[in-house]
Design a protein around this motif. Structure first.
Motif, short mmCIF file in Angstrom:
data_model
loop_
_atom_site.label_atom_id
_atom_site.label_comp_id
_atom_site.label_asym_id
_atom_site.label_seq_id
_atom_site.Cartn_x
_atom_site.Cartn_y
_atom_site.Cartn_z
N PHE A 197 0.87 -1.19 0.00
CA PHE A 197 0.00 0.00 0.00
C PHE A 197 0.90 1.23 0.00
CE2 PHE A 197 -2.19 -3.32 2.53
CZ PHE A 197 -3.20 -3.61 1.63
N LEU A 198 1.20 1.74 -1.19
CA LEU A 198 2.18 2.81 -1.34
C LEU A 198 1.81 4.06 -0.54
CD1 LEU A 198 4.76 3.83 -2.72
CD2 LEU A 198 3.33 4.62 -4.63
N LEU A 199 0.55 4.46 -0.61
CA LEU A 199 0.09 5.67 0.10
C LEU A 199 -0.68 5.33 1.37
CD1 LEU A 199 -1.08 7.92 -2.89
CD2 LEU A 199 1.16 7.79 -1.80
N GLY A 200 -0.58 4.10 1.83
CA GLY A 200 -1.28 3.70 3.04
C GLY A 200 -2.70 3.24 2.77
N THR A 201 -3.45 3.02 3.84
CA THR A 201 -4.84 2.57 3.73
C THR A 201 -5.74 3.46 4.59
OG1 THR A 201 -4.53 1.01 5.56
CG2 THR A 201 -4.13 0.17 3.34
N ASP A 202 -7.04 3.37 4.34
CA ASP A 202 -7.99 4.17 5.12
C ASP A 202 -8.59 3.33 6.25
OD1 ASP A 202 -9.72 2.44 3.87
OD2 ASP A 202 -10.79 3.96 2.73
N ASP A 203 -9.69 3.81 6.82
CA ASP A 203 -10.27 3.14 7.98
C ASP A 203 -10.91 1.80 7.64
OD1 ASP A 203 -12.13 4.70 6.48
OD2 ASP A 203 -13.61 4.42 8.08
N GLN A 204 -11.14 1.52 6.35
CA GLN A 204 -11.73 0.25 5.94
C GLN A 204 -10.71 -0.69 5.32
OE1 GLN A 204 -15.47 0.63 3.77
NE2 GLN A 204 -15.65 2.76 4.44
N GLY A 205 -9.44 -0.30 5.36
CA GLY A 205 -8.40 -1.15 4.78
C GLY A 205 -8.25 -0.99 3.28
N ARG A 206 -8.85 0.05 2.70
CA ARG A 206 -8.73 0.26 1.26
C ARG A 206 -7.42 0.96 0.92
NH1 ARG A 206 -14.55 3.07 0.16
NH2 ARG A 206 -13.58 4.51 1.63
N ASP A 207 -6.79 0.53 -0.16
CA ASP A 207 -5.55 1.15 -0.62
C ASP A 207 -5.82 2.59 -1.04
OD1 ASP A 207 -2.86 1.38 -1.63
OD2 ASP A 207 -3.71 1.14 -3.64
N MET A 208 -5.09 3.54 -0.44
CA MET A 208 -5.36 4.95 -0.71
C MET A 208 -5.07 5.33 -2.16
SD MET A 208 -6.76 6.42 1.79
CE MET A 208 -6.67 8.01 0.99
N LEU A 209 -3.99 4.79 -2.74
CA LEU A 209 -3.65 5.11 -4.12
C LEU A 209 -4.78 4.69 -5.06
CD1 LEU A 209 -1.70 6.12 -6.27
CD2 LEU A 209 -0.59 3.88 -6.23
N SER A 210 -5.26 3.47 -4.89
CA SER A 210 -6.36 2.98 -5.74
C SER A 210 -7.64 3.77 -5.49
CB SER A 210 -6.60 1.50 -5.47
OG SER A 210 -5.42 0.74 -5.68
N THR A 211 -7.90 4.06 -4.22
CA THR A 211 -9.12 4.81 -3.89
C THR A 211 -9.09 6.21 -4.49
OG1 THR A 211 -9.20 3.59 -1.80
CG2 THR A 211 -10.63 5.50 -2.00
N ILE A 212 -7.93 6.85 -4.47
CA ILE A 212 -7.80 8.19 -5.07
C ILE A 212 -8.03 8.12 -6.57
CG2 ILE A 212 -6.11 10.00 -5.61
CD1 ILE A 212 -4.95 9.56 -2.80
N MET A 213 -7.49 7.09 -7.24
CA MET A 213 -7.71 6.95 -8.69
C MET A 213 -9.19 6.82 -9.01
SD MET A 213 -4.67 4.43 -9.97
CE MET A 213 -2.93 4.92 -9.91
N TYR A 214 -9.87 5.95 -8.26
CA TYR A 214 -11.30 5.76 -8.51
C TYR A 214 -12.10 7.00 -8.10
CZ TYR A 214 -11.06 0.80 -9.75
OH TYR A 214 -10.83 -0.38 -10.40
N GLY A 215 -11.68 7.67 -7.02
CA GLY A 215 -12.37 8.89 -6.61
C GLY A 215 -12.21 10.01 -7.62
N ALA A 216 -11.03 10.08 -8.24
CA ALA A 216 -10.79 11.10 -9.26
C ALA A 216 -11.68 10.86 -10.48
CB ALA A 216 -9.33 11.11 -9.67
N ARG A 217 -11.99 9.59 -10.76
CA ARG A 217 -12.91 9.28 -11.88
C ARG A 217 -14.27 9.93 -11.63
NH1 ARG A 217 -12.32 4.66 -15.13
NH2 ARG A 217 -14.49 4.11 -14.81
N ILE A 218 -14.77 9.80 -10.41
CA ILE A 218 -16.08 10.38 -10.08
C ILE A 218 -16.01 11.91 -10.17
CG2 ILE A 218 -17.85 10.59 -8.33
CD1 ILE A 218 -17.63 7.80 -9.47
N SER A 219 -14.95 12.50 -9.61
CA SER A 219 -14.82 13.96 -9.62
C SER A 219 -14.74 14.49 -11.04
CB SER A 219 -13.59 14.38 -8.82
OG SER A 219 -13.71 14.02 -7.46
N LEU A 220 -13.95 13.85 -11.89
CA LEU A 220 -13.81 14.31 -13.27
C LEU A 220 -15.10 14.09 -14.06
CD1 LEU A 220 -10.21 13.05 -14.09
CD2 LEU A 220 -10.96 15.42 -14.01
N PHE A 221 -15.78 12.98 -13.81
CA PHE A 221 -17.04 12.72 -14.52
C PHE A 221 -18.08 13.78 -14.17
CE2 PHE A 221 -21.26 10.71 -14.67
CZ PHE A 221 -21.29 10.32 -16.00
N VAL A 222 -18.20 14.08 -12.88
CA VAL A 222 -19.14 15.12 -12.47
C VAL A 222 -18.74 16.47 -13.05
CG1 VAL A 222 -20.03 16.41 -10.48
CG2 VAL A 222 -19.82 13.92 -10.36
#
Length: 311
Positions: A80-105
């Motif tokens: 986990f290069l950038l660490g994990t959040d409170d649910q154990g999700r990889d932060m790098l992957s979560t940021i990539m997927y979150g950026a998809r939502i932000s850019l789509f909106v």
């Protein structure tokens, strides 16, 4: 001779010989902004392919991996290069997927606002009279309310009118509509002013003489000549739309937690900021800042490059 040579050049060659490319290639800040924007957009679009983990696959999540610090910090996990959040999700992957939502909106809300604003501005400027007066008074009233307040009002009305289950299913489109409906005035006023100038020119009068309908004249002749400033406004508003979505999500009225955007990630990380898990909010915040800054810098460059007074 020069004209015939230019005519034989392809579109790429003509673009490389244009003033726009010259301005871009001689602006190091613009080049860096373009590289950053393309890198962030590419990472977001290709997230399902290049992301190290799937943060929304419950079968792969492990609560034992929660609150892992970045890999270079003591106690970090190299997986986990950038660490994990409170649910154990990889932060790098979560940021990539979150950026998809932000850019789509961001992109969808800008397109919606642009289509609505350009249409109303074109009609107001070309038809004039009562139609122009009514539309511009509506625009004046809209300008008295901050865009975020309008977006919050629209979201609140939709939440009150629809059942919770239905709202959760269409929450993403509600946010797009709320942001888009709060940003159409800039396009309308700009297009109206340009249309008032264009409709009195000779080519419009000639089109009327040969019997073309008003709709045909507006869409085929006037519209292409008023789109230059619109593209600049759209580029600048993209950064605002992404930031507006992040603000709404941070306030808890944006996209649902099942589709977390960068704003949602920042809100979640803010709950753990003072307990030492700084990476949960810092890295999404840096990503959001870089995205908005790079888009705004590109918009500033495009505005200056398309301004004939600065050539």
């Amino acid at each position: 001779m020069a004209d015939s040579i230019a005519a034989r050049k392809g579109p790429v060659s003509r673009f490389l010989d244009s003033d726009l490319w010259f301005s871009f290639s001689h602006s190091p800040l613009t080049i860096v902004s373009a590289i950053v924007a393309l890198a962030l957009i590419g990472a977001a679009v290709l997230a399902p392919v290049i992301a190290p983990h799937d943060p929304f696959n419950l079968a792969t999540l492990n609560l034992m991996d929660a609150f892992n610090p970045p890999a270079w910090v003591e106690g970090g996990n190299p997986d986990f290069l950038l660490g994990t959040d409170d649910q154990g999700r990889d932060m790098l992957s979560t940021i990539m997927y979150g950026a998809r939502i932000s850019l789509f909106v961001g992109f969808c809300s800008v397109i919606f606002a642009m289509v609505l604003g350009v249409t109303l501005g074109l009609v107001a400027g070309f038809v004039g009279g009562t139609t122009d007066a009514v539309l511009m008074r509506i625009a004046d009233i809209k300008l008295t309310f901050p865009a975020i307040l309008v977006a919050l009002l629209v979201d609140g009305l939709v939440r009150a009118a629809l059942p919770r289950e239905l709202h959760d299913r269409i929450a993403l489109w509600v946010v797009i509509f709320a942001i888009g409906i709060s940003n159409w005035v800039q396009y309308a006023r700009t297009v109206r002013g340009s249309t008032l100038v264009e409709k009195n020119k000779e080519y419009v009068m000639a089109a009327r003489v040969i019997g073309l309908s008003s709709t045909r004249i507006m869409t085929s002749h006037v519209l292409p000549n008023v789109m230059g400033p619109v593209l600049v406004i759209a580029t600048l508003n993209l950064g605002f739309a992404i930031l507006a979505e992040a603000t709404l999500s941070f306030l808890g009225v944006g996209v649902p937690p099942t589709q977390p955007s960068l704003g949602t990630l920042i809100r979640i990380g803010n709950d753990f900021l003072f307990s030492g898990e700084w990476w949960i909010t810092v890295f999404p915040g840096i990503t959001l800042a870089l995205m908005v800054l790079s888009v705004n810098l590109l918009g500033d460059w495009l505005r200056d490059a398309l301004n004939p007074r600065l050539r």
